[in-house]
Design a protein around this motif. Structure first.
Motif, PDB file in Angstrom:
ATOM      1  N   VAL A 131       0.880  -1.184   0.000  1.00 28.42           N
ATOM      2  CA  VAL A 131       0.000   0.000   0.000  1.00 28.42           C
ATOM      3  C   VAL A 131       0.907   1.221   0.000  1.00 28.42           C
ATOM      4  N   ILE A 132       0.673   2.152  -0.956  1.00 28.72           N
ATOM      5  CA  ILE A 132       1.559   3.315  -1.075  1.00 28.72           C
ATOM      6  C   ILE A 132       0.776   4.622  -0.947  1.00 28.72           C
ATOM      7  N   ASP A 133       1.520   5.718  -0.654  1.00 27.27           N
ATOM      8  CA  ASP A 133       0.878   7.036  -0.596  1.00 27.27           C
ATOM      9  C   ASP A 133       1.054   7.749  -1.940  1.00 27.27           C
ATOM     10  N   ASP A 134       0.711   9.039  -2.007  1.00 27.37           N
ATOM     11  CA  ASP A 134       0.791   9.793  -3.271  1.00 27.37           C
ATOM     12  C   ASP A 134       2.221   9.946  -3.779  1.00 27.37           C
ATOM     13  N   SER A 135       3.219   9.829  -2.878  1.00 28.75           N
ATOM     14  CA  SER A 135       4.631   9.958  -3.279  1.00 28.75           C
ATOM     15  C   SER A 135       5.272   8.598  -3.547  1.00 28.75           C
ATOM     16  N   ASN A 136       4.425   7.553  -3.644  1.00 28.45           N
ATOM     17  CA  ASN A 136       4.897   6.167  -3.887  1.00 28.45           C
ATOM     18  C   ASN A 136       5.620   5.551  -2.699  1.00 28.45           C
ATOM     19  N   ARG A 137       5.551   6.177  -1.521  1.00 27.32           N
ATOM     20  CA  ARG A 137       6.209   5.608  -0.340  1.00 27.32           C
ATOM     21  C   ARG A 137       5.365   4.466   0.221  1.00 27.32           C
ATOM     22  N   VAL A 138       6.015   3.384   0.621  1.00 31.66           N
ATOM     23  CA  VAL A 138       5.300   2.208   1.129  1.00 31.66           C
ATOM     24  C   VAL A 138       4.821   2.473   2.560  1.00 31.66           C
ATOM     25  N   LEU A 139       3.511   2.348   2.763  1.00 34.38           N
ATOM     26  CA  LEU A 139       2.918   2.574   4.086  1.00 34.38           C
ATOM     27  C   LEU A 139       2.582   1.268   4.794  1.00 34.38           C
ATOM     28  N   GLY A 140       2.274   0.221   4.003  1.00 37.31           N
ATOM     29  CA  GLY A 140       1.852  -1.030   4.630  1.00 37.31           C
ATOM     30  C   GLY A 140       1.715  -2.151   3.600  1.00 37.31           C
TER      31      GLY A 140
END
Length: 435
Positions: free
Chosen positions: A227-236
């Motif tokens: 699961v990623i945020d708007d900046s493509n960073r992995v959150l989960g």
């Protein structure tokens, strides 16, 4: 938006090969602190895009392709032999195709000296000049200097002329050793070699819903997604267990597992295999230094790569390769192995070293599990008993015995005999990577 650290790395990558780099200059040009600039330069060194040489400084070098590991740059040669640059600093980034030892008559020597080679020679000034004119760099052994006009010629030709205090034989051995070590590194498989890249990966955004998980599951046939945020960073990570019996309108970030295990492209295959076994993970997100998603690696990717490695001949041999090659199967029904204690396997007293003894026990256990088609092992606990020293040229008989085995674990006892007397024992508790 890129962090300051990433901006500095990008700036260094944009510089021409051979460009000199300093902390102060980077800090001034990009408006960052000296500490930030220093850390980014160190990271660039780890990535193989700059090299720091004593009395020269830090220079931008060509990043090595994995297939070109047998070539060294002159900058790397200086670090290996603890050399001093006398001239031609601007050519330190160049790579050498071969090295020539100048222990013959001048005309014979010049037949072998060609462009992009390195002539290793003593204080023979005439040979220094001829080599530079042929397009070859020069390494002067024995700590000797050379004449000023030779240094000027080296600067003009952009070919390094280097001095070292070591003798010719030692220098050649050191360079050979470095090439050999790099060949071993080339054989090591990293996550970046086998992972599924971003473009081919399946993932969800934090704002997606459980309903969209089901849509992606149907489209991909997979059950685990980063699961990623708007900046493509992995959150989960979200799996079928997280969404079962949940409403379709519920947001994914409410059901996902936060702070998942992640790896980078330069993580070794062994490390990610260990993580998957220990944590019981099927899929791991691959990220860059800013935690942005680069792709995924699955248990299937890891198993496939492990099986391919077992069939590959090694170019550069590690101690484990030597141990594996020395272990010979007997013709008996039960797996029994034979090994000779070679000079490479001994300690300073001429007896089998503790580390090699442990490797023999582990290798025999691994082959026992292969015999029973149980898969690959990851050692969890190893107890070793040294009962009698095994001297050089001893002929060992190694008898592994499977005490217990489940689907995910195995307990193995190994007895090592020398001249029909027990010389050592080992007890291994291992996790299994099922094939």
């Amino acid at each position: 938006m890129a962090t300051k650290h990433e901006q500095i790395i990008q700036h260094i990558l944009s510089l021409s090969v051979g460009h000199k780099i300093s902390v102060r200059q980077i800090a001034k040009e990009l408006g960052v602190s000296d500490g930030t600039a220093y850390r980014a330069i160190k990271e660039a060194e780890n990535q193989g895009i700059v090299s720091t040489i004593e009395r020269v400084g830090t220079i931008r070098i060509e990043r090595k392709n994995r297939e070109n590991f047998e070539r060294l740059s002159f900058a790397e040669v200086i670090n290996i032999i603890d050399g001093q640059v006398l001239g031609g600093k601007t050519g330190l980034h160049k790579t050498l195709n071969k090295f020539v030892i100048g222990a013959m008559q001048l005309d014979a020597m010049m037949r072998y000296t060609e462009a992009n080679s390195l002539l290793i020679i003593g204080n023979r000034v005439e040979a220094h000049e001829l080599a530079l004119n042929e397009g070859a760099a020069v390494l002067i052994t024995g700590g000797f200097d050379t004449e000023e006009h030779i240094k000027r010629l080296a600067d003009e030709k952009e070919l390094p002329i280097i001095s070292t205090s070591y003798d010719t034989f030692t220098v050649a051995a050191m360079i050979n050793r470095a090439i050999y070590d790099q060949l071993i590194k080339k054989e090591i498989v990293f996550v970046g070699d086998i992972f599924t890249p971003y473009e081919a990966s399946w993932f969800l955004q934090a704002g997606d819903t459980v309903g969209e998980w089901y849509e992606l599951n149907e489209k991909s046939g997979h059950t685990r997604f980063p699961v990623i945020d708007d900046s493509n960073r992995v959150l989960g990570m979200v799996t079928s267990k997280d969404v079962v019996a949940k409403e379709a309108s519920l947001l994914i970030d409410k059901v996902m597992s936060k702070n998942p295990q992640v790896v980078q492209a330069k993580t070794s295959l062994a490390s990610v295999a260990h993580m998957m076994v220990w944590e019981g993970i099927e899929v791991v997100p691959v990220v860059d230094q800013a935690s942005r998603l680069q792709g995924v690696i699955s248990r299937q990717d890891v198993l496939k790569a492990l099986q391919q490695i077992q069939r590959q001949p090694q170019v550069g041999e590690t101690i484990d390769d030597i141990v594996s090659r020395s272990l010979i199967d007997s013709e008996e029904d039960k797996p029994v192995f034979h090994a000779d204690v070679t000079p490479q396997m001994t300690n300073q007293l001429g007896t089998l070293s503790n580390g090699v003894f442990t490797s023999l026990i582990t290798e025999a256990s691994s082959r026992l599990l292969m015999h029973y088609k149980k898969g690959d092992l990851v050692v969890e606990n190893l107890t070793v008993y040294f009962l009698k020293p095994m001297q050089i040229d001893s002929k060992l008989v190694i008898k592994p015995k499977l005490l217990e085995a489940g689907r995910m674990y195995a307990k193995i006892e190994v007895e090592v005999y020398n001249e029909r007397k027990i010389a050592g024992k080992g007890l291994i508790m291992a996790q299994l990577i099922d094939r």
